[in-house]
Design an enzyme around this catalytic site. Sequence first.
Site: not given
Length: 298
Positions: A177, A214
């Site tokens: 992420e 993500k």
Amino acid sequence: MGYAKMLDRMTSAPGFIAALDQSGGSTPGALRLYGVSETDYSSEEDMFRLMHAMRVRIMTAPAFSSDKVIGAILFERTMDGDVDGEPVPTYLWQKRGVVPFLKVDKGLNAEENGVQTMKPMPDLDALLIRGREKGIFGTKMRSVIAHADKTGIAAVVKQQFDVARQIIAQGLMPIIEPEVLIKSPTKAEAEAILRDEIIAELDKLPAGVTVMLKLTIPTVADFYAPLVAHPAVVRLVALSGGYSTADACEKLTHNHGMIASFSRGLTEGLRVSMSDEEFNTSLGATIDQIYGASVNKV
């Protein structure tokens, strides 16, 4: 607890991932939005108890089921907690059919070259082993990109993939992420650098090794399509990044192959003062909205 079955759900099941991983720094803000002020608790332990009660209320709600929620990202304390007398990861997978993930990063370093890399994680292997033993399927770790600085973004991506390899070695699925801030004045330019850096790292992975990503919903629709199509990517998920639920869902509908992994976007509108019926109705409507944006594309 069935890694292969969890992987199958992550690869192909329709739905989205609920982010229930607010940690120490973000917990007071999350509680405030829920209607719990700092005057309602007197210690960190009490604060986390109230946060856990909120998460349990979400996880046990009728709408929080595998029909639409395919995964949930947990804070370490949540992983170690119980729901109805069962460990949270066990409850999620065996009772709800929801795949459990664990947030493993320990926060961010100060900004340098337009980014914030992750703080050191000296105890990561021990945490990964403990998570695996509790039935955790994968992990999530967050970095932040504020500006389109190639040196900074390259450092963020390299660190993310270095840690991902450590996670893979422990038999878990990493969610990488590197968040681009939605208020970045160079958001689109940062996303272009980020996409290229991620593809370069994905191409280095051995055949058969896979990760999840993500990312902030991109400025240009379907800009991350090459990442969706990459054989090393199990799933591309979107963070809400401070957008309202409605805005995040609308933007997500323009990005094919990208599903939601919302935190604030999931809990928007929920209040501690709600009756169970009001709470479940509100959460159910939000889950329907996020699910729709994850599976129905413009």
